[in-house]
Design an enzyme around this catalytic site. Sequence first.
Site, PDB file in Angstrom:
ATOM      1  N   GLY A 205     -66.686  78.385 -17.307  1.00 56.33           N
ATOM      2  CA  GLY A 205     -66.863  76.947 -17.433  1.00 56.33           C
ATOM      3  C   GLY A 205     -67.806  76.314 -16.431  1.00 56.33           C
ATOM      4  N   ASP A 206     -67.931  76.924 -15.237  1.00 56.06           N
ATOM      5  CA  ASP A 206     -68.820  76.352 -14.220  1.00 56.06           C
ATOM      6  C   ASP A 206     -69.433  77.488 -13.406  1.00 56.06           C
ATOM      7  OD1 ASP A 206     -70.122  74.346 -12.797  1.00 56.06           O
ATOM      8  OD2 ASP A 206     -68.503  74.140 -11.335  1.00 56.06           O
ATOM      9  N   PHE A 207     -70.023  78.462 -14.106  1.00 56.68           N
ATOM     10  CA  PHE A 207     -70.499  79.671 -13.456  1.00 56.68           C
ATOM     11  C   PHE A 207     -71.930  79.494 -12.966  1.00 56.68           C
ATOM     12  CE2 PHE A 207     -72.277  83.911 -13.164  1.00 56.68           C
ATOM     13  CZ  PHE A 207     -71.247  84.633 -12.567  1.00 56.68           C
TER      14      PHE A 207
END
Length: 309
Positions: A205-207
């Site tokens: 999701g927030d890589f």
Amino acid sequence: MSAAAGQITVPDRLTRSITAADPDGADRWLAGLPALVAGQLTRLGLTPDRVLDPGGSLSLVVYVHREDDLSPAVLKVSLRTPGTAHEPEALTTWAGRGAVLLLDAATPDPATTVLLLERLHGEIPLRSLAEPKAMLEATSLLHRLWVPALPDHPFPALTATALLARPLPAGAEALPVEAEPLLTEARETADALAASAAEEFLLHGDFHHGNVLAADRAPWLAIDPRPLVGERAYDLARLVLDRADTLVGSPGVPAAVRRRLHQLSEALDVDRERLRGWTLVRAVDLALAALTADRRSDAELYLEFAGAL
């Protein structure tokens, strides 16, 4: 207030970001945070080393030692939001494979998540490597994190309605002239991509490089997921946008962006056009988030990147 609570100092950055995320409840949550952390230190048998400053954007992060065996660990106390709510379940699913290992989790109240994590080398993010090496390590790690979603998974689904929800703030007339058409195109693209997705994977999701740290039991491990279920191109799009300032500052920006899209889509066998579309969506979304936080230069950077797509 207990002596342990008196040792807990809330970083200024956390105060600002919590206030922005939850204007109505921020004061109450922040006021109770030192005592809540002190209680968790006692419950888990932990001795605090130091509070990380600035730490997380939505969490107080404390380096600790476990009193039973003196092993180092990290206590993370987070404001519970739709994006962070399922972090414990994602870390449990990964069980240390490609991500930081979860040692304990608790929800002391509906607004708070408490995680005890293995300690990584917080001073050595993947961003410390040269870009080609960092991208190679990142794609290898991301491939390990993508696991097919089980039928009874607890994670939210990737939908277009959850994206680009921030309205352009007052003063939008000062933005580059391409902002409005880019926003329109991004919304249309998000609708089309979400409606036609044909795979369901657990996504970080927030890589990005800042959310990958050096570790002892593996070279690199991911932290701070905002887990959801959807197609891999959405997750990979955030990595495409990493070090956007370097890419935008290079000669021939559109060609450089195309090369990165090609390299990352090939490395992870992700459809290039869907990756391009999700990258556009996420670039505009990051621009809106930057505007909301009054970071105009960041907003213009992401809009320029979106325009190059």
